[in-house]
Design a protein around this motif. Sequence first.
Motif, PDB file in Angstrom:
ATOM      1  N   SER A  40      -9.967   1.751  12.367  1.00 32.41           N
ATOM      2  CA  SER A  40      -9.175   0.585  12.769  1.00 32.41           C
ATOM      3  C   SER A  40      -9.410  -0.599  11.817  1.00 32.41           C
ATOM      4  O   SER A  40      -8.489  -1.388  11.568  1.00 32.41           O
ATOM      5  CB  SER A  40      -9.491   0.180  14.207  1.00 32.41           C
ATOM      6  N   ASP A  41     -10.623  -0.720  11.275  1.00 36.79           N
ATOM      7  CA  ASP A  41     -10.916  -1.791  10.310  1.00 36.79           C
ATOM      8  C   ASP A  41     -10.117  -1.582   9.026  1.00 36.79           C
ATOM      9  O   ASP A  41      -9.569  -2.538   8.465  1.00 36.79           O
ATOM     10  CB  ASP A  41     -12.411  -1.824   9.955  1.00 36.79           C
ATOM     11  N   ILE A  42     -10.051  -0.341   8.569  1.00 38.15           N
ATOM     12  CA  ILE A  42      -9.314  -0.022   7.338  1.00 38.15           C
ATOM     13  C   ILE A  42      -7.817  -0.259   7.561  1.00 38.15           C
ATOM     14  O   ILE A  42      -7.130  -0.822   6.701  1.00 38.15           O
ATOM     15  CB  ILE A  42      -9.586   1.430   6.893  1.00 38.15           C
ATOM     16  N   LYS A  43      -7.311   0.153   8.722  1.00 40.02           N
ATOM     17  CA  LYS A  43      -5.893  -0.059   9.029  1.00 40.02           C
ATOM     18  C   LYS A  43      -5.566  -1.548   9.058  1.00 40.02           C
ATOM     19  O   LYS A  43      -4.543  -1.983   8.525  1.00 40.02           O
ATOM     20  CB  LYS A  43      -5.540   0.579  10.370  1.00 40.02           C
ATOM     21  N   LYS A  44      -6.438  -2.354   9.676  1.00 44.73           N
ATOM     22  CA  LYS A  44      -6.222  -3.803   9.756  1.00 44.73           C
ATOM     23  C   LYS A  44      -6.227  -4.409   8.353  1.00 44.73           C
ATOM     24  O   LYS A  44      -5.383  -5.234   8.019  1.00 44.73           O
ATOM     25  CB  LYS A  44      -7.307  -4.446  10.628  1.00 44.73           C
ATOM     26  N   LEU A  45      -7.164  -3.976   7.514  1.00 48.43           N
ATOM     27  CA  LEU A  45      -7.242  -4.476   6.140  1.00 48.43           C
ATOM     28  C   LEU A  45      -5.951  -4.173   5.385  1.00 48.43           C
ATOM     29  O   LEU A  45      -5.401  -5.045   4.710  1.00 48.43           O
ATOM     30  CB  LEU A  45      -8.431  -3.843   5.415  1.00 48.43           C
ATOM     31  N   LEU A  46      -5.456  -2.940   5.500  1.00 47.14           N
ATOM     32  CA  LEU A  46      -4.220  -2.567   4.804  1.00 47.14           C
ATOM     33  C   LEU A  46      -3.015  -3.307   5.370  1.00 47.14           C
ATOM     34  O   LEU A  46      -2.104  -3.677   4.626  1.00 47.14           O
ATOM     35  CB  LEU A  46      -4.019  -1.052   4.854  1.00 47.14           C
ATOM     36  N   GLN A  47      -3.012  -3.536   6.673  1.00 52.23           N
ATOM     37  CA  GLN A  47      -1.935  -4.320   7.293  1.00 52.23           C
ATOM     38  C   GLN A  47      -1.939  -5.743   6.719  1.00 52.23           C
ATOM     39  O   GLN A  47      -0.898  -6.260   6.321  1.00 52.23           O
ATOM     40  CB  GLN A  47      -2.112  -4.360   8.808  1.00 52.23           C
ATOM     41  N   ALA A 107       0.836  -1.205   0.000  1.00 56.29           N
ATOM     42  CA  ALA A 107       0.000   0.000   0.000  1.00 56.29           C
ATOM     43  C   ALA A 107       0.869   1.253   0.000  1.00 56.29           C
ATOM     44  O   ALA A 107       1.845   1.346   0.752  1.00 56.29           O
ATOM     45  CB  ALA A 107      -0.927  -0.008   1.208  1.00 56.29           C
ATOM     46  N   SER A 108       0.500   2.216  -0.833  1.00 54.62           N
ATOM     47  CA  SER A 108       1.272   3.454  -0.959  1.00 54.62           C
ATOM     48  C   SER A 108       1.010   4.399   0.210  1.00 54.62           C
ATOM     49  O   SER A 108       1.783   5.316   0.458  1.00 54.62           O
ATOM     50  CB  SER A 108       0.929   4.145  -2.277  1.00 54.62           C
ATOM     51  N   ILE A 109      -0.065   4.166   0.929  1.00 57.78           N
ATOM     52  CA  ILE A 109      -0.420   5.031   2.055  1.00 57.78           C
ATOM     53  C   ILE A 109       0.176   4.441   3.348  1.00 57.78           C
ATOM     54  O   ILE A 109       0.181   3.223   3.530  1.00 57.78           O
ATOM     55  CB  ILE A 109      -1.960   5.165   2.162  1.00 57.78           C
ATOM     56  N   ASN A 110       0.714   5.300   4.190  1.00 56.93           N
ATOM     57  CA  ASN A 110       1.229   4.833   5.481  1.00 56.93           C
ATOM     58  C   ASN A 110       0.064   4.846   6.470  1.00 56.93           C
ATOM     59  O   ASN A 110      -0.190   5.845   7.148  1.00 56.93           O
ATOM     60  CB  ASN A 110       2.368   5.724   5.971  1.00 56.93           C
ATOM     61  N   TYR A 111      -0.660   3.738   6.526  1.00 55.99           N
ATOM     62  CA  TYR A 111      -1.887   3.658   7.321  1.00 55.99           C
ATOM     63  C   TYR A 111      -1.660   3.881   8.815  1.00 55.99           C
ATOM     64  O   TYR A 111      -2.587   4.210   9.529  1.00 55.99           O
ATOM     65  CB  TYR A 111      -2.601   2.325   7.086  1.00 55.99           C
ATOM     66  N   LYS A 112      -0.432   3.735   9.279  1.00 50.12           N
ATOM     67  CA  LYS A 112      -0.148   3.925  10.709  1.00 50.12           C
ATOM     68  C   LYS A 112      -0.092   5.406  11.090  1.00 50.12           C
ATOM     69  O   LYS A 112      -0.348   5.751  12.230  1.00 50.12           O
ATOM     70  CB  LYS A 112       1.184   3.271  11.081  1.00 50.12           C
ATOM     71  N   LYS A 113       0.245   6.263  10.120  1.00 48.36           N
ATOM     72  CA  LYS A 113       0.482   7.669  10.453  1.00 48.36           C
ATOM     73  C   LYS A 113      -0.525   8.653   9.865  1.00 48.36           C
ATOM     74  O   LYS A 113      -0.571   9.793  10.303  1.00 48.36           O
ATOM     75  CB  LYS A 113       1.888   8.066   9.994  1.00 48.36           C
ATOM     76  N   VAL A 114      -1.320   8.242   8.874  1.00 48.42           N
ATOM     77  CA  VAL A 114      -2.238   9.193   8.240  1.00 48.42           C
ATOM     78  C   VAL A 114      -3.438   9.485   9.135  1.00 48.42           C
ATOM     79  O   VAL A 114      -3.779   8.713  10.027  1.00 48.42           O
ATOM     80  CB  VAL A 114      -2.742   8.704   6.856  1.00 48.42           C
ATOM     81  N   SER A 115      -4.081  10.606   8.857  1.00 48.70           N
ATOM     82  CA  SER A 115      -5.279  10.975   9.615  1.00 48.70           C
ATOM     83  C   SER A 115      -6.451  10.098   9.177  1.00 48.70           C
ATOM     84  O   SER A 115      -6.417   9.491   8.106  1.00 48.70           O
ATOM     85  CB  SER A 115      -5.619  12.446   9.369  1.00 48.70           C
ATOM     86  N   GLY A 116      -7.467  10.073   9.996  1.00 45.77           N
ATOM     87  CA  GLY A 116      -8.665   9.304   9.671  1.00 45.77           C
ATOM     88  C   GLY A 116      -9.308   9.768   8.381  1.00 45.77           C
ATOM     89  O   GLY A 116      -9.835   8.974   7.601  1.00 45.77           O
ATOM     90  N   LYS A 117      -9.255  11.079   8.144  1.00 44.21           N
ATOM     91  CA  LYS A 117      -9.848  11.654   6.931  1.00 44.21           C
ATOM     92  C   LYS A 117      -9.122  11.148   5.678  1.00 44.21           C
ATOM     93  O   LYS A 117      -9.751  10.754   4.702  1.00 44.21           O
ATOM     94  CB  LYS A 117      -9.752  13.184   7.020  1.00 44.21           C
TER      95      LYS A 117
END
Length: 152
Positions: free
Chosen positions: A108-115, A77-87
């Motif tokens: 948290s669901d989106i972060k888990k999916l990307l992880q 994933a090109s997005i750093n899901y750990k550091k980006v804002s919820g928006k």
Amino acid sequence: METILSIAGKPGLYKLVSRGKMNLIVEAIDATHRRQPAFATDKVTSLGDIAMYTTGDDVPLWQVLDNVAKKEGCKEASINYKKVSGKELRAYFKEVLPDFDEDRVHDSDIKKLLQWYNILVTNGYSDFKATLAPEEAESSEENKEQETEAAK
């Protein structure tokens, strides 16, 4: 079809290797390939059983992962899901699954999916349908056999 599992309280994803009398033997999907038991007290979930909430019908996880793979070209994933804002996270996810239910799908669901997506892609899993989708051919053959037995 491989059985890919998530175990509550344990990081990462696991591949089902074997079944024992009182446990499952799982192997970590990472560089270590560490094997360990998963007991009946562990909350074990197959990724094939997970779906994402949308405004219409729920979408199986494999389809969502496939959409991420198309967006990212089967790379991490090109997005750093750990550091980006919820928006920013929700804006990214809207590109992947435009009609997701914004009330029931949490950050948290989106972060888990990307992880999970990153773990799978990093370890050579890119055909999410073949890996995670339930096999319809087997279940339809089993149903035909059961119907035949019931008719006798």
